[in-house]
Design a protein around this motif. Structure first.
Motif, PDB file in Angstrom:
ATOM      1  N   SER A   3       0.816  -1.216   0.000  1.00 11.22           N
ATOM      2  CA  SER A   3       0.000   0.000   0.000  1.00 11.22           C
ATOM      3  C   SER A   3       0.851   1.267   0.000  1.00 11.22           C
ATOM      4  CB  SER A   3      -0.932   0.010   1.216  1.00 11.22           C
ATOM      5  OG  SER A   3      -1.823  -1.090   1.198  1.00 11.22           O
ATOM      6  N   LEU A   4       2.016   1.210   0.627  1.00 10.98           N
ATOM      7  CA  LEU A   4       2.891   2.385   0.707  1.00 10.98           C
ATOM      8  C   LEU A   4       3.662   2.636  -0.589  1.00 10.98           C
ATOM      9  CD1 LEU A   4       4.369   2.052   4.307  1.00 10.98           C
ATOM     10  CD2 LEU A   4       3.005   3.975   3.438  1.00 10.98           C
ATOM     11  N   ASP A   5       3.998   1.566  -1.314  1.00 10.41           N
ATOM     12  CA  ASP A   5       4.745   1.685  -2.571  1.00 10.41           C
ATOM     13  C   ASP A   5       6.009   2.524  -2.391  1.00 10.41           C
ATOM     14  OD1 ASP A   5       5.357   1.298  -5.236  1.00 10.41           O
ATOM     15  OD2 ASP A   5       4.039   2.903  -5.959  1.00 10.41           O
ATOM     16  N   ILE A   6       6.888   2.070  -1.493  1.00 15.02           N
ATOM     17  CA  ILE A   6       8.134   2.791  -1.194  1.00 15.02           C
ATOM     18  C   ILE A   6       9.066   2.754  -2.399  1.00 15.02           C
ATOM     19  CG2 ILE A   6      10.176   2.841   0.295  1.00 15.02           C
ATOM     20  CD1 ILE A   6       8.375   1.512   2.469  1.00 15.02           C
ATOM     21  N   ARG A   7       9.654   3.917  -2.731  1.00 11.80           N
ATOM     22  CA  ARG A   7      10.546   4.035  -3.885  1.00 11.80           C
ATOM     23  C   ARG A   7      12.008   4.064  -3.449  1.00 11.80           C
ATOM     24  NH1 ARG A   7       6.570   7.911  -4.743  1.00 11.80           N
ATOM     25  NH2 ARG A   7       8.058   9.576  -4.229  1.00 11.80           N
ATOM     26  N   SER A   8      12.882   3.808  -4.403  1.00 10.26           N
ATOM     27  CA  SER A   8      14.312   3.654  -4.111  1.00 10.26           C
ATOM     28  C   SER A   8      15.001   4.965  -3.733  1.00 10.26           C
ATOM     29  CB  SER A   8      15.028   3.026  -5.314  1.00 10.26           C
ATOM     30  OG  SER A   8      14.900   3.862  -6.453  1.00 10.26           O
ATOM     31  N   ASP A   9      14.331   6.097  -3.912  1.00  8.77           N
ATOM     32  CA  ASP A   9      14.935   7.386  -3.557  1.00  8.77           C
ATOM     33  C   ASP A   9      14.320   7.968  -2.283  1.00  8.77           C
ATOM     34  OD1 ASP A   9      12.432   7.963  -4.573  1.00  8.77           O
ATOM     35  OD2 ASP A   9      13.093   9.667  -5.787  1.00  8.77           O
ATOM     36  N   GLU A  10      13.585   7.142  -1.512  1.00 10.32           N
ATOM     37  CA  GLU A  10      12.865   7.675  -0.362  1.00 10.32           C
ATOM     38  C   GLU A  10      13.540   7.339   0.967  1.00 10.32           C
ATOM     39  OE1 GLU A  10       8.333   8.371  -1.631  1.00 10.32           O
ATOM     40  OE2 GLU A  10       8.815   6.249  -1.320  1.00 10.32           O
ATOM     41  N   PHE A  11      13.329   8.257   1.927  1.00  7.70           N
ATOM     42  CA  PHE A  11      13.894   8.184   3.268  1.00  7.70           C
ATOM     43  C   PHE A  11      12.766   7.796   4.222  1.00  7.70           C
ATOM     44  CE2 PHE A  11      15.829  10.865   6.920  1.00  7.70           C
ATOM     45  CZ  PHE A  11      16.577   9.797   7.370  1.00  7.70           C
ATOM     46  N   VAL A  12      12.974   6.716   4.991  1.00  3.71           N
ATOM     47  CA  VAL A  12      11.892   6.108   5.774  1.00  3.71           C
ATOM     48  C   VAL A  12      12.226   6.095   7.262  1.00  3.71           C
ATOM     49  CG1 VAL A  12      10.491   4.027   6.101  1.00  3.71           C
ATOM     50  CG2 VAL A  12      11.312   4.629   3.805  1.00  3.71           C
ATOM     51  N   LEU A  13      11.227   6.418   8.086  1.00  4.43           N
ATOM     52  CA  LEU A  13      11.314   6.219   9.536  1.00  4.43           C
ATOM     53  C   LEU A  13      10.481   4.996   9.881  1.00  4.43           C
ATOM     54  CD1 LEU A  13      11.995   7.054  12.460  1.00  4.43           C
ATOM     55  CD2 LEU A  13       9.956   8.526  12.414  1.00  4.43           C
ATOM     56  N   ASP A  14      11.118   3.996  10.509  1.00  2.63           N
ATOM     57  CA  ASP A  14      10.458   2.756  10.895  1.00  2.63           C
ATOM     58  C   ASP A  14      10.340   2.752  12.418  1.00  2.63           C
ATOM     59  OD1 ASP A  14       9.318   0.215  10.573  1.00  2.63           O
ATOM     60  OD2 ASP A  14      11.257  -0.780  10.803  1.00  2.63           O
ATOM     61  N   ILE A  15       9.135   3.039  12.920  1.00  2.00           N
ATOM     62  CA  ILE A  15       8.912   3.202  14.360  1.00  2.00           C
ATOM     63  C   ILE A  15       8.564   1.857  14.995  1.00  2.00           C
ATOM     64  CG2 ILE A  15       7.418   4.261  16.102  1.00  2.00           C
ATOM     65  CD1 ILE A  15       7.056   6.620  14.199  1.00  2.00           C
ATOM     66  N   GLY A  16       9.292   1.515  16.066  1.00  4.68           N
ATOM     67  CA  GLY A  16       9.058   0.240  16.749  1.00  4.68           C
ATOM     68  C   GLY A  16       9.674  -0.907  15.995  1.00  4.68           C
TER      69      GLY A  16
END
Length: 217
Positions: free
Chosen positions: A73-86
């Motif tokens: 659903s998020l469709d994360i791309r290779s140029d994106e910066f992600v915060l993974d909480i927990g």
């Protein structure tokens, strides 16, 4: 001796693919990342079962189907910066790192955070960094983020988390205000997060993400 490589393939073929998860980076990452390495030794046998894996009291590694559908659903791309909480012992961050440019793996339990850093390094996942901090406060020192994921249930989203999402960015959270609960995807527009329901889901509520209880006589 358990053949974890076979367990991983069976997990993807029987749990992930049948759940309408089709994006190749997600499939590839879940075939590659050894879930058994990111759970307590006593839980290795449960790493590929179709359920949450308990990491500590009130903390779980989300079941493979639920986690994969969240990523779809998020469709994360290779140029994106992600915060993974927990992030727990780092499994979710390891998978996300396979599709994103970089990941901040936020964990407030110091022991889990230390273990996450060691396991990520052992598996040469060098675009994910494990940091220790209060989950409900996020990691503002590295913000803004293109994407935020929350690896547990919430009743409300703290304002501090929403503030760290970039305008136009996306966030995934499992809202459990009432049964059966649902995974929602939010998009930040005009400084506000607009949510849509993605699929039914449930997980233990993370500390700091509960509804505020009002005291009344």
């Amino acid at each position: 001796m358990v053949d974890f490589d076979t367990c991983r393939r069976v997990m993807v073929d029987s749990q992930v693919r049948p759940s309408d998860v089709t994006k190749f980076p997600i499939i590839e990452a879940m075939l590659k990342i050894p879930r058994e390495a990111f759970v307590p030794d006593s839980q290795c046998h449960a790493a590929y079962m179709g359920d949450h894996v308990e990491l500590a009291e009130g903390r779980v590694l989300l079941d493979p189907r639920m986690f994969a559908k969240m990523l779809e659903s998020l469709d994360i791309r290779s140029d994106e910066f992600v915060l993974d909480i927990g992030s727990g012992f780092g499994c979710s961050s390891a998978v996300i790192a396979h599709m994103a440019e970089a990941v901040v793996a936020l964990e407030q339990d110091p022991t889990m955070a230390e273990n996450a850093a060691a396991i990520l390094a052992e598996h040469e996942i060098d675009n994910a960094v494990a940091v220790t901090g209060t989950l409900s406060e996020g990691a503002p020192q590295y913000s803004p983020y293109d994407v935020i994921t929350i690896q547990g249930g919430i009743e409300r989203l703290p304002d501090a988390i929403g503030a760290q999402l970039r305008e136009g960015g996306r966030i995934a959270a499992i809202f459990v205000q009432s049964p059966p609960g649902e995974c929602r995807i939010g998009i930040k527009q005009g400084g506000r997060i607009n949510w849509r329901m993605s699929f039914n889901a449930h997980a233990p509520v993370l500390a700091g993400f509960e509804n505020r209880r009002e005291f009344a006589l």
